[in-house]
Design an enzyme around this catalytic site. Structure first.
Site, short mmCIF file in Angstrom:
data_model
loop_
_atom_site.label_atom_id
_atom_site.label_comp_id
_atom_site.label_asym_id
_atom_site.label_seq_id
_atom_site.Cartn_x
_atom_site.Cartn_y
_atom_site.Cartn_z
N HIS A 63 0.84 -1.20 0.00
CA HIS A 63 0.00 0.00 0.00
C HIS A 63 0.87 1.25 0.00
CE1 HIS A 63 -0.33 1.67 4.36
NE2 HIS A 63 0.85 1.15 4.19
N GLU B 150 -0.45 -3.18 12.24
CA GLU B 150 0.28 -2.90 11.00
C GLU B 150 1.77 -3.19 11.17
OE1 GLU B 150 -0.19 0.83 8.06
OE2 GLU B 150 1.04 1.20 9.82
N HIS C 9 3.23 -4.42 4.22
CA HIS C 9 3.20 -4.82 5.62
C HIS C 9 2.71 -6.25 5.73
CE1 HIS C 9 3.70 -0.74 7.19
NE2 HIS C 9 2.83 -0.33 6.28
N ASP D 48 -5.34 -10.20 0.77
CA ASP D 48 -4.05 -10.87 0.90
C ASP D 48 -3.28 -10.85 -0.41
OD1 ASP D 48 -2.03 -12.27 2.25
OD2 ASP D 48 -2.81 -14.20 1.57
N HIS D 49 -2.02 -10.45 -0.32
CA HIS D 49 -1.14 -10.35 -1.49
C HIS D 49 -1.73 -9.45 -2.58
CE1 HIS D 49 0.97 -13.48 0.66
NE2 HIS D 49 2.00 -13.30 -0.15
N HIS E 54 5.00 0.47 -0.39
CA HIS E 54 5.69 -0.44 0.52
C HIS E 54 4.66 -1.46 1.01
CE1 HIS E 54 3.81 2.56 3.11
NE2 HIS E 54 3.80 1.64 4.04
N CYS F 74 5.72 6.90 3.93
CA CYS F 74 4.51 6.08 3.71
C CYS F 74 3.80 6.45 2.41
CB CYS F 74 3.56 6.21 4.89
SG CYS F 74 4.25 5.57 6.41
NI NI Z 1 2.40 1.46 5.52
#
Ligand code: NI
Length: 128
Positions: free
Chosen positions: A8, A114, A33, A71-72, A31, A27
């Protein structure tokens, strides 16, 4: 505790790139998480089974309604997150909105973890 991995970036579409970079810092750059999601449900234990909720059913609903969609993925491309700035607090509210109809009044709280330092909880709007 459920888990998913996703990419995200934080971006407010109402602002230009420079303002977003200033607001969100690193952010703003793409990137990812490894997210954890905690779903709290409540109910009265059934006289016969002793179970307040069927956890297998909860797992299936969370997997099907939520995890399968995020997911992914890149969160900005996920249909059920359209219009959501994917901050932890934004995700917690959006996940609540996805799960609340599926869990039929039994949902108490959604928490999104997160990073090891960031945890966001949402338990619906308080009625006034
Ligand atoms: Ni982030």
């Amino acid at each position: 505790m459920y888990h998913f991995s996703a990419g995200h970036r934080l971006e407010n579409p109402a602002l230009d790139a420079e303002a977003n970079a200033r607001l969100y810092g690193p952010c703003f750059r793409p990137h990812g998480h490894n997210y954890y999601v905690e779903v709290t449900v409540a109910g009265v234990p059934d006289a016969l089974t002793g179970m307040a909720v069927d956890l297998g059913q909860v797992d299936a609903l969370v997997t099907e309604r939520l995890l399968a969609h995020v997911d992914h993925r890149t969160l900005e491309e996920v249909a059920l997150l359209r219009g959501v700035v994917s901050t932890g607090e934004g995700l917690a509210r959006a996940f609540w909105d996805v799960l609340v109809p599926a869990l039929d009044g039994r949902l108490v709280r959604v928490a999104v973890v997160e990073t090891a330092k960031n945890r966001f909880e949402y338990h619906g709007e308080t009625e006034t």
